[in-house]
Write an enzyme that holds these catalytic residues in place. Sequence first.
Site, PDB file in Angstrom:
ATOM      1  N   ARG A  21      41.696  44.695  61.477  1.00 34.23           N
ATOM      2  CA  ARG A  21      42.318  45.679  62.375  1.00 34.23           C
ATOM      3  C   ARG A  21      43.550  45.135  63.085  1.00 34.23           C
ATOM      4  NH1 ARG A  21      38.752  49.895  63.380  1.00 34.23           N
ATOM      5  NH2 ARG A  21      40.003  50.482  65.173  1.00 34.23           N
TER       6      ARG A  21
ATOM      7  N   TRP B 265      46.530  43.754  67.369  1.00 38.50           N
ATOM      8  CA  TRP B 265      47.744  44.153  66.654  1.00 38.50           C
ATOM      9  C   TRP B 265      48.722  44.562  67.750  1.00 38.50           C
ATOM     10  CZ3 TRP B 265      50.788  48.584  65.914  1.00 38.50           C
ATOM     11  CH2 TRP B 265      51.680  48.512  64.829  1.00 38.50           C
TER      12      TRP B 265
ATOM     13  N   ASN C  55      41.984  48.819  72.870  1.00 39.52           N
ATOM     14  CA  ASN C  55      42.606  49.221  71.601  1.00 39.52           C
ATOM     15  C   ASN C  55      43.287  50.558  71.870  1.00 39.52           C
ATOM     16  OD1 ASN C  55      43.213  49.874  68.918  1.00 39.52           O
ATOM     17  ND2 ASN C  55      41.195  50.762  68.581  1.00 39.52           N
TER      18      ASN C  55
ATOM     19  N   GLU D  88      51.944  54.941  44.623  1.00 44.36           N
ATOM     20  CA  GLU D  88      50.896  54.001  45.054  1.00 44.36           C
ATOM     21  C   GLU D  88      51.198  52.582  44.547  1.00 44.36           C
ATOM     22  OE1 GLU D  88      48.494  53.562  46.953  1.00 44.36           O
ATOM     23  OE2 GLU D  88      47.072  52.182  46.035  1.00 44.36           O
TER      24      GLU D  88
ATOM     25  N   LYS E  76      44.803  47.298  59.251  1.00 40.97           N
ATOM     26  CA  LYS E  76      44.172  48.266  58.358  1.00 40.97           C
ATOM     27  C   LYS E  76      44.019  49.641  58.994  1.00 40.97           C
ATOM     28  CE  LYS E  76      40.813  48.839  54.808  1.00 40.97           C
ATOM     29  NZ  LYS E  76      41.872  49.113  53.818  1.00 40.97           N
TER      30      LYS E  76
HETATM   31  O1  M6R Z   1      42.393  54.633  56.969  1.00 37.21           O
HETATM   32  P1  M6R Z   1      43.358  55.538  56.300  1.00 37.21           P
HETATM   33  O2  M6R Z   1      42.969  55.872  54.898  1.00 37.21           O
HETATM   34  O3  M6R Z   1      43.623  56.783  57.096  1.00 37.21           O
HETATM   35  O4  M6R Z   1      44.718  54.734  56.238  1.00 37.21           O
HETATM   36  C1  M6R Z   1      45.893  55.359  55.820  1.00 37.21           C
HETATM   37  C2  M6R Z   1      46.971  54.342  55.540  1.00 37.21           C
HETATM   38  O5  M6R Z   1      47.284  53.633  56.705  1.00 37.21           O
HETATM   39  C3  M6R Z   1      46.546  53.347  54.466  1.00 37.21           C
HETATM   40  O6  M6R Z   1      46.195  53.981  53.278  1.00 37.21           O
HETATM   41  C4  M6R Z   1      47.688  52.345  54.176  1.00 37.21           C
HETATM   42  O7  M6R Z   1      48.769  53.012  53.611  1.00 37.21           O
HETATM   43  C5  M6R Z   1      47.167  51.229  53.286  1.00 37.21           C
HETATM   44  N1  M6R Z   1      47.325  49.968  53.957  1.00 37.21           N
HETATM   45  C6  M6R Z   1      47.844  51.170  51.968  1.00 37.21           C
HETATM   46  O8  M6R Z   1      47.300  50.184  51.153  1.00 37.21           O
END
Ligand code: M6R
Length: 617
Positions: free
Chosen positions: A27, A76, A102, A486, A612
Amino acid sequence: MCGIVGYVGPRDSQAILLAGLARLEYRGYDSAGIAVIDADGDLELRKRAGKLAVLRDDLQAHPMPDGTTGIGHTRWATHGGPTDANAHPHLADDDKLAVIHNGIVENYADLKAGLLSDGYTFLSETDTEVAAVLLGHEYRANGGDLEGAFRTTVSRLEGAFTLLALHEDHPGLVVGARRNSPLVIGLGEGENFLGSDVAAFVEHTRNALAIGQDQIVAITPAAVTVTDFDGDPVEVEPFEVTWDAAAAEKGGWSSFMAKEVSEEPEAVANTIRGRIRDGAVAIPELDGLDDLFRDITRIIVIAAGTAAYAGMVGKYALEQWARIPVDVELAHEFHYRDPVIGPNTLVVSISQSGETMDTLMAVKYAREKGARTLSICNTQGATIPRESDAIVYTHAGPEVAVASTKAFVAQITAQYLLALHIAAVRGTLPANEIADSLRELEAIPAKIQHILDTEQERIEQFAHWMADTRSVLFLGRHVGYPIALEGALKLKEISYIHAEGFAAGELKHGPIALIEPGQPVFVIVPSPREAALLHSKVISNIREIHARGARVIAVAEEGDAAVLPISDEVLHVPIAGPIFQALLTVVPLHIFAMGLATAKGLDVDQPRNLAKSVTVE
Ligand code: M6R
């Protein structure tokens, strides 16, 4: 963003907090810190800029007295750089009170001005320290009632926050609050836990409670009480964590990403498991929604990053099978542009974490505008599903690496199930075709496994050779287009190489100017057998770039002879129908990005500047 853990119980808390932080480090990893109330009743604090390992080493070199009440934080950075001073916990009330946070306190500047004029001083640039000092102020004002002071404090904060606090006058008590930011409770035997998500405590207990919006929790070793911001008791929803601690361990893998890519077949299989009966989709969570699915005139999919690309893939399935117009919107753009939505709009959000602030805000906005909302989510007890009318969980298991991989294929799978279910309800696809599609979906895990078994090593080797590449382009048509996006995102994210994805048909409208001799271009090639027309169009696109000297890397079906003379490299995938091919062609791209970042010696799990769960807007 930012991971939070809290503990009260009979055990010394430092090891528990550090283990929880290790599981939450995905995180944020700008700094880490813990505060405990030691055996003498004194508050002990240690915090360090850098990854958790820095804090661990520091504690090993200079041990700190331990105690049975503690909080921990991995950061973060938002307000103020990644320094020791800005690391959490922040202290107040003559260093007797510690606070972790957070989120973002949006009105922190006004609050800070007021506190400065009252004579308070600050050691950091953070919004969190303002909340800590305010809490200390309220605590003094109300004569030492920590929960009361916490209530008054959080009621004055604007923005998104999870806050935890402990005070040395109250050993055995941790208080927490949440607004638009996650917090879950772990129920132990004679001990209790708090965490940003269940990973914080899953090795100790799988019994959890999800705290709702604008609620306050107080945990002691013997009790958990949850109230709203007015102090009224509220009911909280218990749930059992469906995975165990081992699922969130790296095991023998070199990285979480490597482990998670290897789990892509399982992520698809588990998302399907138990949801197909007699050739039809059987998802209990969708029971009772048939009228909604019949009445809707439009679907808007909202998500961010990789989840949005999964949504773009899902659009092809929803439109083709369920015959409903689908728009896919980046959540942060959707929310702020007055979109036309109403009761006949179904807003489908996709989120691995279920905590992405952009997506959460868009879901709330859609509800306010009268739309119905359905969440596709991978994380139990997360905020977005709780704010939605219906949920379809993906069962990818915990995803720890910042780069999303197995969650992506699970999100696509869940949308295919949803699309086939809606098609059945609306009568837009005959039952035998639904059954055929479901059979094809069930065959996907073995096909992904085949790619991993037969191509992974070669792709990693190839990525190694390309480690010095400065720019990579990705092209695709139909579902290959979001797969190209992607592929490019994954490469940027973990290898820091410039990468762009384009719709192959768009090439001649501008991007082809980027092609110069040697430019690497990945091309997602549709099946020649299952999608002959699309295949021929993409072959033409390859010819156009090949003629201009591009170094073509085709991701193509096994046995596709047409790509051979015009490609420098071919990465093979098994045969699949046009829509299902997305679940296969992405796999070599995930492997390639991981292989290249590894070849560059980068940390694939914790890429720079990222976290993340993006819980700030
Ligand atoms: O937790 P989420 O699926 O909502 O996250 C969305 C994006 O932040 C996430 O997919 C991000 O683009 C990834 N780090 C890509 O690998």
